[in-house]
Design a protein around this motif. Sequence first.
Motif, short mmCIF file in Angstrom:
data_model
loop_
_atom_site.label_atom_id
_atom_site.label_comp_id
_atom_site.label_asym_id
_atom_site.label_seq_id
_atom_site.Cartn_x
_atom_site.Cartn_y
_atom_site.Cartn_z
N GLU A 23 0.65 -1.20 0.18
CA GLU A 23 0.24 -0.09 0.35
C GLU A 23 1.20 0.95 0.24
O GLU A 23 1.18 1.75 0.79
N THR A 24 0.70 1.89 -1.15
CA THR A 24 2.06 3.49 -0.80
C THR A 24 1.40 3.92 -1.03
O THR A 24 1.77 5.15 -0.60
N GLY A 25 -0.03 4.44 -1.39
CA GLY A 25 -0.80 5.34 -1.33
C GLY A 25 0.04 6.74 -2.52
O GLY A 25 -0.86 7.40 -2.94
N GLU A 26 0.48 6.26 -3.72
CA GLU A 26 1.43 6.94 -4.22
C GLU A 26 0.83 6.85 -5.98
O GLU A 26 0.51 5.70 -6.24
N THR A 27 0.14 7.23 -6.64
CA THR A 27 -0.32 7.17 -8.55
C THR A 27 0.68 8.17 -8.92
O THR A 27 1.56 8.36 -7.90
N ALA A 28 0.96 7.67 -10.10
CA ALA A 28 1.80 7.80 -10.92
C ALA A 28 0.90 9.53 -11.70
O ALA A 28 2.08 10.16 -12.07
N VAL A 29 -0.27 10.06 -11.11
CA VAL A 29 -0.15 11.16 -11.69
C VAL A 29 0.19 12.42 -10.67
O VAL A 29 0.57 13.42 -11.50
N TRP A 30 1.13 12.07 -9.63
CA TRP A 30 0.94 13.46 -8.36
C TRP A 30 3.02 14.02 -9.10
O TRP A 30 2.98 14.95 -9.34
N PRO A 31 3.37 13.04 -9.58
CA PRO A 31 5.06 13.37 -10.47
C PRO A 31 4.72 14.24 -11.63
O PRO A 31 5.31 14.53 -12.23
N LEU A 32 3.65 13.77 -12.52
CA LEU A 32 3.36 14.07 -13.80
C LEU A 32 3.82 15.22 -13.90
O LEU A 32 3.73 16.91 -14.37
N VAL A 33 2.26 15.96 -12.58
CA VAL A 33 2.01 17.38 -12.78
C VAL A 33 3.15 18.17 -11.87
O VAL A 33 3.10 19.09 -12.28
N GLU A 34 3.77 17.42 -11.10
CA GLU A 34 4.96 18.62 -11.12
C GLU A 34 6.01 18.16 -11.70
O GLU A 34 6.53 19.35 -11.77
N CYS A 35 6.57 17.39 -12.64
CA CYS A 35 7.00 17.30 -13.96
C CYS A 35 6.92 18.75 -14.49
O CYS A 35 7.51 19.69 -15.27
N LEU A 36 4.66 18.65 -15.41
CA LEU A 36 4.51 20.02 -15.56
C LEU A 36 4.43 21.13 -15.21
O LEU A 36 5.27 22.24 -15.82
N GLY A 37 3.98 21.04 -14.25
CA GLY A 37 4.21 22.40 -13.25
C GLY A 37 5.80 23.08 -13.39
O GLY A 37 6.42 24.20 -13.28
N GLY A 38 7.15 21.97 -12.60
CA GLY A 38 8.25 22.37 -12.92
C GLY A 38 8.51 23.02 -14.68
O GLY A 38 9.02 24.54 -15.09
N SER A 39 8.06 22.35 -15.89
CA SER A 39 8.41 23.15 -16.51
C SER A 39 8.10 24.21 -16.80
O SER A 39 8.60 24.86 -17.79
N VAL A 40 6.44 24.69 -16.85
CA VAL A 40 5.19 26.09 -16.83
C VAL A 40 6.06 26.98 -16.37
O VAL A 40 6.95 28.13 -17.41
N GLY A 41 6.21 26.25 -15.38
CA GLY A 41 7.17 27.70 -14.50
C GLY A 41 8.54 27.71 -15.04
O GLY A 41 9.45 29.52 -15.08
#
Length: 89
Positions: A20-38
């Motif tokens: 049970e990790t509770g981590e999905t692949a969505v958060w790293p993708l959002v972080e990556c996209l947010g960093g690239s946009v910024g």
Amino acid sequence: MATPSYAGAESHHHPDSDIETGETAVWPLVECLGGSVGAGIIFLLSLPVLADVMSPLGALSPTGLLVVFLFAWLFLWLLIAVTRERVTG
């Protein structure tokens, strides 16, 4: 020297039902996209200054600009990931 085919088979057993990790692949993708946009916004706003700073490099100035963009992207990605981890616990 021959190794039996069953050697070490018990040590590679991974029960998938108890993980049970509770981590999905969505958060790293959002972080990556947010960093690239910024990084893209910051890079475009500071491009005239960066171009003047990189101009002494001559033919390597596009490479210098790319390195600056990549470091900014990775820094913002890390900053967003650490901030999210601190906020969500």
